[in-house]
Design a protein around this motif. Structure first.
Motif, PDB file in Angstrom:
ATOM      1  N   LEU A  64       4.428  29.778   5.416  1.00  0.00           N
ATOM      2  CA  LEU A  64       3.889  30.504   4.388  1.00  0.00           C
ATOM      3  C   LEU A  64       3.962  30.191   2.159  1.00  0.00           C
ATOM      4  O   LEU A  64       3.699  30.415   1.579  1.00  0.00           O
ATOM      5  CB  LEU A  64       2.165  31.627   3.762  1.00  0.00           C
ATOM      6  CG  LEU A  64       1.903  32.489   4.779  1.00  0.00           C
ATOM      7  CD1 LEU A  64       2.042  34.053   5.023  1.00  0.00           C
ATOM      8  CD2 LEU A  64       1.220  32.071   5.379  1.00  0.00           C
ATOM      9  N   ALA A  65       5.564  30.360   2.814  1.00  0.00           N
ATOM     10  CA  ALA A  65       5.789  29.967   1.315  1.00  0.00           C
ATOM     11  C   ALA A  65       5.872  28.760   1.083  1.00  0.00           C
ATOM     12  O   ALA A  65       6.118  28.684  -0.337  1.00  0.00           O
ATOM     13  CB  ALA A  65       7.324  29.937   1.643  1.00  0.00           C
ATOM     14  N   TYR A  66       6.382  27.864   1.529  1.00  0.00           N
ATOM     15  CA  TYR A  66       6.405  26.160   0.973  1.00  0.00           C
ATOM     16  C   TYR A  66       6.332  25.393   2.542  1.00  0.00           C
ATOM     17  O   TYR A  66       6.568  26.550   3.757  1.00  0.00           O
ATOM     18  CB  TYR A  66       7.805  25.768   0.934  1.00  0.00           C
ATOM     19  CG  TYR A  66       8.369  26.070   1.624  1.00  0.00           C
ATOM     20  CD1 TYR A  66       8.956  25.586   2.801  1.00  0.00           C
ATOM     21  CD2 TYR A  66       9.904  27.247   1.318  1.00  0.00           C
ATOM     22  CE1 TYR A  66      10.640  25.807   3.737  1.00  0.00           C
ATOM     23  CE2 TYR A  66      10.923  27.283   2.269  1.00  0.00           C
ATOM     24  CZ  TYR A  66      11.359  26.838   3.807  1.00  0.00           C
ATOM     25  OH  TYR A  66      11.930  27.321   4.327  1.00  0.00           O
ATOM     26  N   GLY A  67       6.131  24.508   2.185  1.00  0.00           N
ATOM     27  CA  GLY A  67       5.907  23.066   3.114  1.00  0.00           C
ATOM     28  C   GLY A  67       6.479  21.961   2.368  1.00  0.00           C
ATOM     29  O   GLY A  67       7.098  21.805   1.305  1.00  0.00           O
ATOM     30  N   SER A  69      -1.218  28.611   0.559  1.00  0.00           N
ATOM     31  CA  SER A  69      -0.969  27.138   1.751  1.00  0.00           C
ATOM     32  C   SER A  69      -0.263  27.769   2.928  1.00  0.00           C
ATOM     33  O   SER A  69       0.776  28.291   3.212  1.00  0.00           O
ATOM     34  CB  SER A  69      -0.178  26.735   1.014  1.00  0.00           C
ATOM     35  OG  SER A  69      -1.448  26.246  -0.447  1.00  0.00           O
ATOM     36  N   SER A  70      -0.153  26.437   4.244  1.00  0.00           N
ATOM     37  CA  SER A  70       0.317  26.550   5.107  1.00  0.00           C
ATOM     38  C   SER A  70       0.193  24.939   5.619  1.00  0.00           C
ATOM     39  O   SER A  70      -0.723  24.460   5.713  1.00  0.00           O
ATOM     40  CB  SER A  70      -0.329  27.749   5.998  1.00  0.00           C
ATOM     41  OG  SER A  70      -0.309  26.980   7.646  1.00  0.00           O
ATOM     42  N   ASP A  71       1.123  24.213   5.648  1.00  0.00           N
ATOM     43  CA  ASP A  71       0.826  22.999   6.670  1.00  0.00           C
ATOM     44  C   ASP A  71       0.479  23.016   7.899  1.00  0.00           C
ATOM     45  O   ASP A  71      -0.385  21.991   8.449  1.00  0.00           O
ATOM     46  CB  ASP A  71       2.557  22.421   6.782  1.00  0.00           C
ATOM     47  CG  ASP A  71       3.106  21.898   4.777  1.00  0.00           C
ATOM     48  OD1 ASP A  71       2.554  21.720   5.017  1.00  0.00           O
ATOM     49  OD2 ASP A  71       3.935  21.672   5.513  1.00  0.00           O
ATOM     50  N   VAL A  72       0.883  24.380   9.011  1.00  0.00           N
ATOM     51  CA  VAL A  72      -0.428  24.489  10.366  1.00  0.00           C
ATOM     52  C   VAL A  72      -1.565  24.315   9.993  1.00  0.00           C
ATOM     53  O   VAL A  72      -2.447  23.876  10.638  1.00  0.00           O
ATOM     54  CB  VAL A  72       0.221  25.825  11.077  1.00  0.00           C
ATOM     55  CG1 VAL A  72      -0.648  26.229  12.205  1.00  0.00           C
ATOM     56  CG2 VAL A  72       1.863  25.159  11.281  1.00  0.00           C
ATOM     57  N   VAL A 132       6.608  21.081  11.916  1.00  0.00           N
ATOM     58  CA  VAL A 132       5.848  21.269  12.287  1.00  0.00           C
ATOM     59  C   VAL A 132       4.504  20.072  11.724  1.00  0.00           C
ATOM     60  O   VAL A 132       4.567  19.247  10.209  1.00  0.00           O
ATOM     61  CB  VAL A 132       4.518  21.783  12.455  1.00  0.00           C
ATOM     62  CG1 VAL A 132       5.110  23.330  13.394  1.00  0.00           C
ATOM     63  CG2 VAL A 132       4.486  22.313  10.646  1.00  0.00           C
ATOM     64  N   PRO A 133       3.647  19.676  12.186  1.00  0.00           N
ATOM     65  CA  PRO A 133       2.699  18.868  11.271  1.00  0.00           C
ATOM     66  C   PRO A 133       2.566  18.554   9.742  1.00  0.00           C
ATOM     67  O   PRO A 133       1.972  19.808   9.285  1.00  0.00           O
ATOM     68  CB  PRO A 133       1.366  17.912  11.532  1.00  0.00           C
ATOM     69  CG  PRO A 133       1.753  18.101  12.923  1.00  0.00           C
ATOM     70  CD  PRO A 133       2.899  19.506  12.847  1.00  0.00           C
ATOM     71  N   PHE A 134       2.031  17.722   8.913  1.00  0.00           N
ATOM     72  CA  PHE A 134       1.578  18.746   8.243  1.00  0.00           C
ATOM     73  C   PHE A 134       0.499  17.735   7.756  1.00  0.00           C
ATOM     74  O   PHE A 134       0.106  16.192   8.215  1.00  0.00           O
ATOM     75  CB  PHE A 134       2.535  18.071   5.949  1.00  0.00           C
ATOM     76  CG  PHE A 134       2.801  17.145   6.144  1.00  0.00           C
ATOM     77  CD1 PHE A 134       2.865  16.252   5.525  1.00  0.00           C
ATOM     78  CD2 PHE A 134       4.245  17.121   6.506  1.00  0.00           C
ATOM     79  CE1 PHE A 134       3.591  14.751   4.892  1.00  0.00           C
ATOM     80  CE2 PHE A 134       4.929  15.969   7.246  1.00  0.00           C
ATOM     81  CZ  PHE A 134       4.719  14.630   5.836  1.00  0.00           C
TER      82      PHE A 134
END
Length: 381
Positions: A66-69, A78-81, A348-350
């Motif tokens: 949740l902090a960065y991606g 936001s979340s890359d997952v 993990v993917p973005f």
């Protein structure tokens, strides 16, 4: 002090050795209660939920989600997952390194105040929290990666740095005790100290202390948090890095009275996916046997393939290595993106990344559980 007398009784306990049953599927029979007999009811419910999830699927986790991606930082929601599969992870990994120096930010630059907010918001949605600690070297004052011999001995009772280590545990305790939900209850945390202890890169690693010393330190740390600081919302995780044989895994195990969750970390470092599948499968077979014998919850405490060079890695390599094994959760490492030295780091993917379609396919397979299948009542009540 009376609590030290109680603790000294534990030191006489020897690690119990497990046997590997080759070719036999072993169902996991875990204890009904965590090792902390006075743990909070929410923590007991989390523990029991992790037991149940072994029968239902693997909880998917991500460090610092949740902090960065990749290409973003501190954007609410936001979340890359979530960007790639439409759901947040079920498990959220966080890091306490630098809390011991009174820094307002952790070793990865995340402010502790923000981390607390992310943990609280995930908890209210039924998310599960795990926290590691890349603590500085208390003997030299340098980083966790300063493997000065004698550090572990120095921070044990009677050592020259024991008092300093206790103050560091006090700071960890203060943060853990600040983690509360809306209803005022403490947020359960899977605490994962001294990870990868069979490697040599950290000061608590294999080449820098004896098995007895690191076992003593793990036991002392659990004892201090539980019996001195009265923290009762933790599950304790033990994990190695990659290992060759079960006896290597067992050598530094602190004993059943100090551990709830057992696991290991594994990263693919080259392009040989088949070798990674075989290694993961072999280590999980050993973990299955160990967890079953010791009645502990098995987990894959860190994994990853940096920059995901194989766009079908999720279904053809990672899922293939996990096939036929039971772990409660897996934790993909962090999506730091482009770092200050120009290198890239993501596990993990973005959105738009080449392995995104395969990651979606993996989620649809039903092997993994994401937060869209969880809620607060299901996990914590």
């Amino acid at each position: 002090m009376h609590h030290m007398l109680t603790y000294n009784l534990f030191l006489k306990a020897k690690p119990i050795y497990a046997f590997l049953f080759l070719g036999v599927f072993i169902s996991i029979h875990t204890q009904s209660q965590p090792v902390d007999a006075t743990t909070t009811k929410e923590t007991i419910h989390l523990y029991q939920f992790l037991q149940k999830s072994l029968q239902k699927g693997i909880l998917f986790g991500h460090q610092d989600d949740l902090a960065y991606g990749v290409n973003w930082k501190y954007v609410v929601g936001s979340s890359d997952v979530k960007e790639t599969v439409g759901a947040y992870p079920a498990v959220y990994g966080w890091e306490l390194g630098r809390i011991e120096t009174d820094s307002i930010k952790n070793i990865d630059g995340v402010p502790f105040a923000k981390m607390r907010q992310y943990i609280q918001s995930a908890y209210e949605q039924g998310g599960i929290i795990t926290i590691s600690w890349h603590l500085n070297n208390p003997l030299t004052g340098k980083s966790a990666w300063d493997p000065a011999p004698g550090t572990v001995a120095a921070i044990l009772p009677g050592g020259s740095k024991n008092a300093i280590y206790n103050t560091w545990l006090d700071k960890v305790s203060a943060f853990l005790q600040s983690l509360k939900g809306k209803n005022g209850s403490y947020i359960p945390v899977i605490f994962r100290p001294f990870h990868e202890l069979n490697g040599n890169w950290f000061w608590w690693g294999k080449a820098h202390c004896s098995p007895e010393e690191i076992i003593h330190l793990f036991q002392y740390t659990v004892h201090y948090l539980k019996d001195v600081k009265n923290i009762h919302h933790l599950l304790y995780a033990f994990n190695t890095d990659q290992f060759q044989h079960l006896n290597e895994y067992e050598e530094r195990y602190p004993g059943d009275a100090f551990v709830d969750i057992v696991g290991f970390d594994i990263y693919q470092r080259d392009t040989n996916g088949n070798a990674f599948i075989q290694k993961l499968n072999s280590m999980l077979t050993d973990l299955d046997a160990f967890a079953s014998k010791h009645k502990k919850i098995p987990a894959l405490t860190e994994f990853g393939y940096n920059e995901l060079p194989d766009k079908n890695w999720w279904t053809t390599v990672f899922s293939a290595g996990l096939k036929g094994h039971r772990v409660a959760y897996v934790l993909g490492w962090r999506n730091a993106g482009t770092k200050s030295d120009g290198s890239k780091e993501y596990y993990v993917p973005f959105s738009g990344e080449a392995s995104q379609p395969d990651f979606i396919k993996m989620k649809k397979s039903g092997l993994f559980i994401f937060q869209d299948k969880l809620n607060f009542n299901k996990v914590y009540q």
